[in-house]
Write a protein that holds these residues in place. Structure first.
Motif, PDB file in Angstrom:
ATOM      1  N   ASP A   2      61.071  98.118  45.700  1.00  0.00           N
ATOM      2  CA  ASP A   2      62.275  97.316  45.927  1.00  0.00           C
ATOM      3  C   ASP A   2      62.928  97.004  44.585  1.00  0.00           C
ATOM      4  OD1 ASP A   2      64.281  95.815  46.868  1.00  0.00           O
ATOM      5  OD2 ASP A   2      63.095  94.076  47.392  1.00  0.00           O
ATOM      6  N   CYS A   3      62.440  95.972  43.889  1.00  0.00           N
ATOM      7  CA  CYS A   3      63.190  95.508  42.714  1.00  0.00           C
ATOM      8  C   CYS A   3      63.077  96.441  41.513  1.00  0.00           C
ATOM      9  CB  CYS A   3      62.716  94.119  42.305  1.00  0.00           C
ATOM     10  SG  CYS A   3      61.111  94.118  41.496  1.00  0.00           S
ATOM     11  N   ARG A   4      61.934  97.099  41.360  1.00  0.00           N
ATOM     12  CA  ARG A   4      61.639  97.949  40.199  1.00  0.00           C
ATOM     13  C   ARG A   4      61.597  97.159  38.908  1.00  0.00           C
ATOM     14  NH1 ARG A   4      61.696 103.327  39.878  1.00  0.00           N
ATOM     15  NH2 ARG A   4      62.057 104.425  41.816  1.00  0.00           N
ATOM     16  N   GLY A  39      59.310  94.362  38.438  1.00  0.00           N
ATOM     17  CA  GLY A  39      58.097  93.560  38.282  1.00  0.00           C
ATOM     18  C   GLY A  39      58.188  92.181  38.887  1.00  0.00           C
ATOM     19  N   VAL A  40      59.100  91.968  39.797  1.00  0.00           N
ATOM     20  CA  VAL A  40      59.223  90.617  40.360  1.00  0.00           C
ATOM     21  C   VAL A  40      58.886  90.532  41.847  1.00  0.00           C
ATOM     22  CG1 VAL A  40      60.836  89.743  38.636  1.00  0.00           C
ATOM     23  CG2 VAL A  40      61.723  90.784  40.689  1.00  0.00           C
ATOM     24  N   CYS A  41      59.060  91.597  42.607  1.00  0.00           N
ATOM     25  CA  CYS A  41      58.931  91.450  44.070  1.00  0.00           C
ATOM     26  C   CYS A  41      57.543  91.790  44.595  1.00  0.00           C
ATOM     27  CB  CYS A  41      59.972  92.313  44.788  1.00  0.00           C
ATOM     28  SG  CYS A  41      59.573  94.069  44.750  1.00  0.00           S
ATOM     29  N   ALA A  42      56.758  92.524  43.835  1.00  0.00           N
ATOM     30  CA  ALA A  42      55.388  92.914  44.206  1.00  0.00           C
ATOM     31  C   ALA A  42      55.324  93.906  45.375  1.00  0.00           C
ATOM     32  CB  ALA A  42      54.512  91.699  44.496  1.00  0.00           C
ATOM     33  N   CYS A  81      55.504  96.985  45.199  1.00  0.00           N
ATOM     34  CA  CYS A  81      54.816  98.203  44.772  1.00  0.00           C
ATOM     35  C   CYS A  81      53.390  97.931  44.304  1.00  0.00           C
ATOM     36  CB  CYS A  81      55.616  98.843  43.645  1.00  0.00           C
ATOM     37  SG  CYS A  81      55.720  97.776  42.200  1.00  0.00           S
ATOM     38  N   CYS A  95      55.753  99.977  39.516  1.00  0.00           N
ATOM     39  CA  CYS A  95      57.021 100.123  38.803  1.00  0.00           C
ATOM     40  C   CYS A  95      56.930  99.672  37.347  1.00  0.00           C
ATOM     41  CB  CYS A  95      58.144  99.378  39.527  1.00  0.00           C
ATOM     42  SG  CYS A  95      58.052  97.589  39.378  1.00  0.00           S
TER      43      CYS A  95
HETATM   44 FE1  FES Z   1      59.087  95.222  42.853  1.00  0.00          FE
HETATM   45 FE2  FES Z   1      57.503  96.816  41.684  1.00  0.00          FE
HETATM   46  S1  FES Z   1      59.064  97.341  43.037  1.00  0.00           S
HETATM   47  S2  FES Z   1      57.483  94.685  41.520  1.00  0.00           S
END
Ligand code: FES
Length: 337
Positions: free
Chosen positions: A39-41, A43-46, A48, A80
Motif C-alpha cells: 500500500d504505502c511503500r 514503511g508506515v502501513c505495515a 507488506c 517495502c
Molecule cells: Fe506499507 Fe510496506 S507497503 S509498510
C-alpha cells in the motif's frame, strides 16, 4: 552482488527470487512476478509485513506504528523497506494466490511544471495514450519514476480523473531529494515520465454524513482530487470542512483553487493554520487541530486525514480527547523523500 531470497507463503508455496544490490525486497519480488501485498511503500502501513527467518537485512524506515521494537527484534520486516545483506528466507502470512493490485505502468509527457509555493510544485502530465484509460479514485496515488533515474516516488493525484488524459500532482519540494531536484533544476515541458497507478486505500467511502478533511502540507493534493470530483459530479449533499495546516505561510499552495471550490460547492468551507507565521500573517497561528470546527463534529461524521505522521497522530489524539460525535477515520500518512 546479488542475493538469493526465498519467499515462503502461508499455503506453503515458495518463490525463489534474485535481489540486486540496493534493491528493495518488494521491488525485486514484483520484478520477478511475485506480488507481495503493498500500500504505502513508505514503511508506515505495515501491509507488506513479513518475517525474516534467515539472513541479514537492513530496513530503511519503519514507522513505530507499523512494527514495534519487539516485533523488529523477532525478525519482522517490511518488504517495502528491506534490503538484503546476505541470502535470506522470508515468510509472509498470506496465500500465494493473493494478488495485491491491478496496477499498470503508464507513460506520459510533462505538460506543465509550476512552483506553487516555497514548498510545493504542481506537476501536470498528459497520458501518452489517452485511449489507455486510467481510472483511479480521488485520494489514491501514483508511483512516478523520476526521469533519468531509477528512483520512484509516490504522490497523490491532485485532480479527479484522467479527463482528456491530464493528471496533476502537488509535490513537496524538499531542500534536497531526487524528485525535488528534478522539478527545480531539470523538469521541462515535453519530458517523458513513467508512472504506476492506481495505488492506495485512501479514498472516499460512501458519502452519507458530513466530511471532515484534514490536510498537512502537500497532503492537500488528495483533497484537491476529492473536491474536484465533487465539482465534476455537480456537488456534494453533505457539508465538507477542510482544515489545512502548513509550517510557514510561504508553504501555502493552491489557495486560489480552494477559493474556487468554495464558490462551486455551497456546502464546502475551509480553514488554514500556519505554525510559524510572519508578522504580516493575519490568519490563525498554530497547528491544524487549532482550526477544527467543534460545532461541525456534533453530529456523526467521517474524517479523512492526509499528511505527515505527526499531523495524523495529533489529529487522532485530538479526536479521542474531544467530545465529538461518532465518526469513522480514514487516513494516509506519508513521509516526503
Ligand atoms: Fe506499507 Fe510496506 S507497503 S509498510
Amino acid at each position: 552482488m546479488t542475493h538469493a531470497a526465498t519467499i515462503v507463503f502461508r499455503d506453503g508455496k515458495t518463490a525463489h527470487i534474485e535481489v540486486r544490490p540496493n534493491e528493495l525486497l518488494m521491488d525485486a519480488a514484483r520484478r520477478q512476478g511475485v506480488q507481495l501485498p503493498v500500500d504505502c511503500r513508505e514503511g508506515v502501513c505495515a501491509t507488506c509485513r513479513g518475517v525474516c527467518e534467515s539472513g541479514k537485512v537492513e530496513l530503511e524506515y519503519v514507522d513505530e506504528e507499523a512494527l514495534t521494537e519487539a516485533e523488529l527484534a523477532k525478525g519482522h520486516i517490511l518488504a517495502c523497506q528491506t534490503r538484503l545483506k546476505s541470502d535470506g528466507t522470508f515468510y509472509f502470512d498470506i496465500d500465494s494466490t493473493i494478488s495485491s493490485t491491478s496496477t499498470k505502468t503508464y507513460s506520459a509527457t510533462v505538460s506543465k511544471v509550476e512552483k506553487v509555493s516555497e514548498a510545493a510544485a504542481l506537476l501536470e502530465l498528459q497520458l501518452d495514450d489517452a485511449a489507455k484509460a486510467l481510472k483511479f479514485l480521488p485520494g489514491q496515488y501514483a508511483r512516478i519514476q523520476v526521469p533519468d533515474t531509477d528512483q520512484w516516488r509516490a504522490y497523490s493525484f491532485a485532480n479527479a480523473s484522467a479527463q482528456a488524459g491530464t493528471l496533476r500532482f502537488l509535490i513537496r519540494l524538499l531542500p534536497s531529494g531526487v524528485m525535488s531536484d528534478y522539478l527545480r533544476e531539470r523538469a521541462k515541458v515535453g519530458d517523458k515520465i513513467q508512472f504506476e497507478a492506481p495505488l492506495g486505500v485512501f479514498y472516499l467511502r460512501k458519502i452519507e454524513r458530513p466530511l471532515m478533511m484534514v490536510a498537512g502540507g502537500t497532503g492537500l493534493s488528495a483533497f484537491l482530487a476529492m473536491l474536484d470530483s465533487f465539482v465534476q459530479k455537480g456537488g456534494c449533499s453533505q457539508p465538507i470542512h477542510l482544515s489545512y495546516g502548513v509550517n510557514y505561510e510561504a508553504d501555502l499552495s493552491e489557495l486560489a483553487r480552494l477559493a474556487e471550490y468554495k464558490n462551486q460547492l455551497p456546502h464546502f468551507d475551509y480553514s488554514i493554520a500556519v505554525m510559524h507565521p510572519s508578522e504580516q500573517w493575519q490568519g490563525q497561528k498554530g497547528v491544524v487541530c487549532d482550526v477544527f470546527k467543534p460545532e461541525f463534529m456534533k453530529q456523526p461524521f467521517d474524517a479523512y486525514l492526509c499528511g505527515p505522521p505527526g499531523m495524523i497522530e495529533a489529529t487522532k489524539t485530538w479526536l479521542e480527547n474531544a467530545k465529538v460525535a461518532e465518526h469513522q477515520l480514514f487516513f494516509e500518512k506519508f513521509v516526503s523523500s
